[in-house]
Design a protein around this motif. Structure first.
Motif, PDB file in Angstrom:
ATOM      1  N   LEU A 289      22.995  41.434   7.254  1.00  0.00           N
ATOM      2  CA  LEU A 289      23.344  40.340   6.354  1.00  0.00           C
ATOM      3  C   LEU A 289      22.672  40.533   4.991  1.00  0.00           C
ATOM      4  O   LEU A 289      23.264  40.265   3.948  1.00  0.00           O
ATOM      5  CB  LEU A 289      22.941  38.992   6.961  1.00  0.00           C
ATOM      6  CG  LEU A 289      23.836  38.455   8.083  1.00  0.00           C
ATOM      7  CD1 LEU A 289      23.235  37.190   8.680  1.00  0.00           C
ATOM      8  CD2 LEU A 289      25.246  38.191   7.584  1.00  0.00           C
TER       9      LEU A 289
ATOM     10  N   ILE B 106      29.641  40.216  10.320  1.00  0.00           N
ATOM     11  CA  ILE B 106      29.076  38.975   9.776  1.00  0.00           C
ATOM     12  C   ILE B 106      29.046  37.897  10.857  1.00  0.00           C
ATOM     13  O   ILE B 106      28.055  37.182  11.015  1.00  0.00           O
ATOM     14  CB  ILE B 106      29.889  38.493   8.558  1.00  0.00           C
ATOM     15  CG1 ILE B 106      29.620  39.398   7.346  1.00  0.00           C
ATOM     16  CG2 ILE B 106      29.520  37.049   8.199  1.00  0.00           C
ATOM     17  CD1 ILE B 106      30.516  39.107   6.165  1.00  0.00           C
ATOM     18  N   THR B 107      30.131  37.787  11.616  1.00  0.00           N
ATOM     19  CA  THR B 107      30.180  36.780  12.676  1.00  0.00           C
ATOM     20  C   THR B 107      29.153  37.055  13.767  1.00  0.00           C
ATOM     21  O   THR B 107      28.477  36.140  14.253  1.00  0.00           O
ATOM     22  CB  THR B 107      31.587  36.728  13.300  1.00  0.00           C
ATOM     23  OG1 THR B 107      32.527  36.388  12.286  1.00  0.00           O
ATOM     24  CG2 THR B 107      31.656  35.682  14.398  1.00  0.00           C
TER      25      THR B 107
ATOM     26  N   LEU C 209      36.391  38.006  11.789  1.00  0.00           N
ATOM     27  CA  LEU C 209      35.668  36.772  12.132  1.00  0.00           C
ATOM     28  C   LEU C 209      36.120  36.240  13.497  1.00  0.00           C
ATOM     29  O   LEU C 209      35.298  35.824  14.320  1.00  0.00           O
ATOM     30  CB  LEU C 209      35.909  35.705  11.056  1.00  0.00           C
ATOM     31  CG  LEU C 209      35.372  35.985   9.645  1.00  0.00           C
ATOM     32  CD1 LEU C 209      35.776  34.868   8.691  1.00  0.00           C
ATOM     33  CD2 LEU C 209      33.861  36.143   9.658  1.00  0.00           C
TER      34      LEU C 209
ATOM     35  N   GLY D  58      29.425  28.930   5.387  1.00  0.00           N
ATOM     36  CA  GLY D  58      28.476  29.868   5.970  1.00  0.00           C
ATOM     37  C   GLY D  58      28.791  31.260   5.460  1.00  0.00           C
ATOM     38  O   GLY D  58      29.699  31.443   4.644  1.00  0.00           O
ATOM     39  N   PRO D  59      28.076  32.272   5.928  1.00  0.00           N
ATOM     40  CA  PRO D  59      28.324  33.634   5.436  1.00  0.00           C
ATOM     41  C   PRO D  59      29.729  34.135   5.721  1.00  0.00           C
ATOM     42  O   PRO D  59      30.303  34.880   4.929  1.00  0.00           O
ATOM     43  CB  PRO D  59      27.277  34.473   6.174  1.00  0.00           C
ATOM     44  CG  PRO D  59      26.837  33.650   7.346  1.00  0.00           C
ATOM     45  CD  PRO D  59      26.967  32.233   6.890  1.00  0.00           C
ATOM     46  N   GLY D  60      30.306  33.703   6.840  1.00  0.00           N
ATOM     47  CA  GLY D  60      31.656  34.148   7.181  1.00  0.00           C
ATOM     48  C   GLY D  60      32.692  33.635   6.196  1.00  0.00           C
ATOM     49  O   GLY D  60      33.494  34.412   5.650  1.00  0.00           O
TER      50      GLY D  60
ATOM     51  N   MET E 105      24.321  34.381   2.526  1.00  0.00           N
ATOM     52  CA  MET E 105      24.014  35.406   3.530  1.00  0.00           C
ATOM     53  C   MET E 105      22.506  35.599   3.685  1.00  0.00           C
ATOM     54  O   MET E 105      22.006  35.777   4.800  1.00  0.00           O
ATOM     55  CB  MET E 105      24.682  36.723   3.150  1.00  0.00           C
ATOM     56  CG  MET E 105      26.189  36.682   3.286  1.00  0.00           C
ATOM     57  SD  MET E 105      26.989  38.225   2.840  1.00  0.00           S
ATOM     58  CE  MET E 105      28.717  37.744   2.961  1.00  0.00           C
TER      59      MET E 105
ATOM     60  N   LYS F 112      25.011  30.408  12.742  1.00  0.00           N
ATOM     61  CA  LYS F 112      25.862  29.238  12.999  1.00  0.00           C
ATOM     62  C   LYS F 112      26.805  29.501  14.175  1.00  0.00           C
ATOM     63  O   LYS F 112      26.995  28.641  15.042  1.00  0.00           O
ATOM     64  CB  LYS F 112      26.667  28.902  11.742  1.00  0.00           C
ATOM     65  CG  LYS F 112      27.515  27.641  11.876  1.00  0.00           C
ATOM     66  CD  LYS F 112      28.342  27.397  10.627  1.00  0.00           C
ATOM     67  CE  LYS F 112      29.489  28.384  10.537  1.00  0.00           C
ATOM     68  NZ  LYS F 112      30.453  28.054   9.459  1.00  0.00           N
ATOM     69  N   THR F 113      27.388  30.690  14.210  1.00  0.00           N
ATOM     70  CA  THR F 113      28.294  31.052  15.306  1.00  0.00           C
ATOM     71  C   THR F 113      27.548  31.132  16.626  1.00  0.00           C
ATOM     72  O   THR F 113      28.018  30.639  17.663  1.00  0.00           O
ATOM     73  CB  THR F 113      28.976  32.404  15.020  1.00  0.00           C
ATOM     74  OG1 THR F 113      29.588  32.356  13.732  1.00  0.00           O
ATOM     75  CG2 THR F 113      30.019  32.719  16.071  1.00  0.00           C
TER      76      THR F 113
ATOM     77  N   ALA G  86      21.276  32.747   5.699  1.00  0.00           N
ATOM     78  CA  ALA G  86      21.626  32.913   7.115  1.00  0.00           C
ATOM     79  C   ALA G  86      20.691  33.909   7.786  1.00  0.00           C
ATOM     80  O   ALA G  86      20.255  33.700   8.924  1.00  0.00           O
ATOM     81  CB  ALA G  86      23.072  33.378   7.240  1.00  0.00           C
TER      82      ALA G  86
ATOM     83  N   ASN H 158      25.856  35.883  12.569  1.00  0.00           N
ATOM     84  CA  ASN H 158      25.837  34.556  11.958  1.00  0.00           C
ATOM     85  C   ASN H 158      25.145  33.548  12.876  1.00  0.00           C
ATOM     86  O   ASN H 158      25.633  33.254  13.966  1.00  0.00           O
ATOM     87  CB  ASN H 158      27.275  34.104  11.683  1.00  0.00           C
ATOM     88  CG  ASN H 158      27.328  32.807  10.889  1.00  0.00           C
ATOM     89  OD1 ASN H 158      26.309  32.184  10.614  1.00  0.00           O
ATOM     90  ND2 ASN H 158      28.525  32.402  10.517  1.00  0.00           N
TER      91      ASN H 158
END
Length: 206
Positions: free
Chosen positions: A84, A120-121, A47, A22-24, A196, A126-127, A199, A124
């Motif tokens: 992002l 980023i987190t 992160l 992922g971007p992280g 990124m 996904k997070t 995302a 994100n």
């Protein structure tokens, strides 16, 4: 109090989610290659702080409150997506130079790396999906006390993310010599930029 099965399930789910590209992790690898171990761990620190923020939101129900302020939520979502995109632009057009192993990294660069990891987190998808959608399926959040959050979930999250992130950092540093050329770095950084952008698009679509 969490039982052993919940602790193991949470650790496994978090570890898998963290390891999925992922971007992280893209930023973590790129920074580790270009700046070395210290830069990589500074990104990882950011992160982890971002993950702990969303974990706290989920545990204390702040996410439910945020849902009632739709305008604010939309503003945050667009802001994160734009950031992002900005990072993707920086990675895509970065001025790559030959890697100098052992070169000292100044404090400003390390702080920038940590802030990049944090932002980023926070942006994100996904997070966000893990802590606000998957976490409640793994753990009964209503049964989580302040003590459980502080003494079990927080340290456990740090240990799991530190373990997964360290593997990525040391692997990236290990192959630095393969990415010493400007062309190889360009491929790596543009790959990170593409992740990124994807995302950011995913965040806006959702």
């Amino acid at each position: 109090m969490l039982d052993l099965s919940q602790i193991l399930t949470y650790s496994l789910a978090l570890g898998i989610a963290a390891a999925i590209p992922g971007p992280g992790m893209a930023a973590l690898v790129a920074r580790s290659v270009s700046g070395g171990i210290f830069s990589g761990f500074c990104v990882l620190l950011g992160l982890i702080l971002g993950d702990l923020t969303y974990l706290s939101f989920a545990v204390f129900g702040l996410a439910m409150i945020a849902e009632h302020f739709n305008a604010l939520f939309q503003l945050v979502r667009w802001g994160a997506a734009l950031y992002l995109c900005y990072l993707a632009w920086q990675f895509w057009f970065a001025n790559h130079q030959a890697i100098e192993v052992g070169k000292a990294t100044n404090k400003k660069e390390l702080l920038s790396a940590a802030l990049s990891g944090l932002t980023i987190t926070l942006g994100n998808p996904k997070t966000i999906a893990f802590y606000l959608a998957i976490l409640p399926l793994v753990i009964d959040l209503e049964a989580v006390s302040l003590q459980t959050w502080a003494l079990i979930l927080m340290p456990l999250t740090i240990l799991v993310l530190l373990g997964v992130g360290a593997l990525f950092i040391f692997a990236a540093v290990r192959i630095r010599h393969l990415l010493s050329s400007q062309h190889a770095q360009q491929i790596l950084f543009r790959g990170a930029a593409t992740i990124m952008i994807a995302a950011a698009a995913s965040m806006l679509i959702r």
